[in-house]
Design an enzyme around this catalytic site. Structure first.
Site, short mmCIF file in Angstrom:
data_model
loop_
_atom_site.label_atom_id
_atom_site.label_comp_id
_atom_site.label_asym_id
_atom_site.label_seq_id
_atom_site.Cartn_x
_atom_site.Cartn_y
_atom_site.Cartn_z
N ARG A 108 -9.30 -46.16 -43.04
CA ARG A 108 -10.37 -46.35 -44.02
C ARG A 108 -9.94 -47.27 -45.16
O ARG A 108 -10.27 -47.04 -46.33
CB ARG A 108 -10.84 -45.00 -44.58
CG ARG A 108 -11.31 -44.02 -43.52
CD ARG A 108 -12.55 -44.53 -42.78
NE ARG A 108 -12.93 -43.59 -41.74
CZ ARG A 108 -12.54 -43.65 -40.46
NH1 ARG A 108 -11.75 -44.65 -40.06
NH2 ARG A 108 -12.94 -42.76 -39.58
N SER B 192 -19.39 -39.30 -44.76
CA SER B 192 -18.25 -38.49 -45.19
C SER B 192 -17.85 -38.85 -46.61
O SER B 192 -17.56 -40.00 -46.91
CB SER B 192 -17.06 -38.73 -44.24
OG SER B 192 -17.36 -38.26 -42.94
N GLU C 244 -13.62 -40.86 -49.99
CA GLU C 244 -13.85 -42.01 -49.11
C GLU C 244 -14.94 -42.89 -49.71
O GLU C 244 -14.93 -44.11 -49.57
CB GLU C 244 -14.26 -41.53 -47.72
CG GLU C 244 -14.45 -42.63 -46.71
CD GLU C 244 -14.61 -42.12 -45.29
OE1 GLU C 244 -15.52 -42.59 -44.60
OE2 GLU C 244 -13.82 -41.24 -44.88
#
EC number: 1.3.1.98
Length: 300
Positions: free
Chosen positions: A174, A223, A293
């Site tokens: 990520r 998320s 995130e």
């Protein structure tokens, strides 16, 4: 200052220019105060002209894709928000390769690749947003990550256009490091040849999984927290007893506890307060520090 900047933008940028634009209209969480300017350049050359103006005037800016994985605070953004929505080129090349603009929706890309018999990015069908946004965070699912299939990315900055091969990229889970003042405007992917019917089956499987586990029914950013190494963020939040926890209009989803949803009337402050509560509770319960995130920008 804003009036002088507005005059330059109107004179030198061909794309759409909006002033005092509520960012709630451009983020999947449906929260966020106004940006001084929201600009959608007409093409890469227009993007370069815009960046030159912003560099010359010292104006802060923020690049966005589809508005997923993004939280703008209630005070909005003092500067220019740049949208890649018109960077929509999509073409197959020789050798099972495809060149894709940053503004192409992930779902459109997976459909195109399926029709071309090109496999390897099926997991993107369940990830909302655009290719540019997916590249910027190295989006992934089902064991795949988008940068693993990149041959090169095309960026633009004040120095102009630059192609960067994957071997030159600093990226991970990520994460993709970009240079200050640099925006992704496209990428070339290397894929595998496969039967479109088999590709369709895998796409259907990804969609079925997402529907079963992530169809939360309210505006969300996907998320909210990264998965710590060897752990699942949703499980840590669940174990901390926070399923359904709520602050104002922001709530931990009853369906997937790593999704924070807007139940109506939420503010960015609601989401930030709920996120802080989650981090504190998870740290107390498990000793694990969660990291967002979702990217957070703007003024309080």
């Amino acid at each position: 200052m804003n009036d002088r900047l507005a005059a330059r933008l109107e004179a030198e940028v061909r794309g759409e220019i909006l002033r005092d634009e509520p960012m709630a209209r451009h983020t999947s969480l449906r929260v966020g105060g106004p940006a001084d300017f929201f600009v959608t350049p007409a093409d890469p050359d227009d993007m370069r002209a815009l960046l030159a103006i912003l560099a010359e005037t010292g104006t802060p800016w923020l690049a966005v894709g589809g508005g997923y994985n993004l939280l703008i605070r209630d005070g909005g953004f003092r500067g220019v928000v740049i949208s890649s929505a018109r960077m929509t080129s999509l073409e197959r090349l020789e050798g099972n390769r495809a060149v894709v603009g940053a503004g192409v929706a992930n779902g459109r890309l997976t459909a195109f690749l399926r029709n071309e018999g090109l496999a390897g990015l099926e997991f993107l069908c369940g990830i909302p947003g655009t290719v540019g946004g997916a590249l910027a965070m190295n989006a992934g699912a089902h064991g795949g990550a988008i940068l693993d299939r990149v041959e090169e990315i095309l960026t633009i900055g004040t120095a102009g256009f630059e192609c960067k091969g994957r071997e030159l990229l600093d990226y991970g889970y990520r994460y993709l490091k970009l240079q200050p003042g640099e925006i992704i405007i496209g990428a070339t992917f290397v894929l595998d040849s496969d039967d479109p019917r088999r590709i369709s089956e895998r796409i259907d499987g990804c969609r079925a999984h997402r529907t079963a586990s992530q169809q939360v029914g309210f505006p969300n950013a996907g998320s909210f927290f990264k998965n710590p190494p060897g752990q699942a963020a949703w499980r840590l939040i669940e174990d901390a007893g926070l399923r359904g926890a709520r602050v104002g209009g922001a709530q931990v989803s009853e369906v997937h506890t790593n999704f924070l949803v807007n139940r109506g009337g939420a503010t960015a402050a609601d989401f930030l307060a709920l996120a802080a509560r989650i981090k504190d509770a998870v740290k107390l319960k498990s000793g694990t520090a969660l990291e967002e995130e979702v990217k957070i920008f703007g003024d309080e």
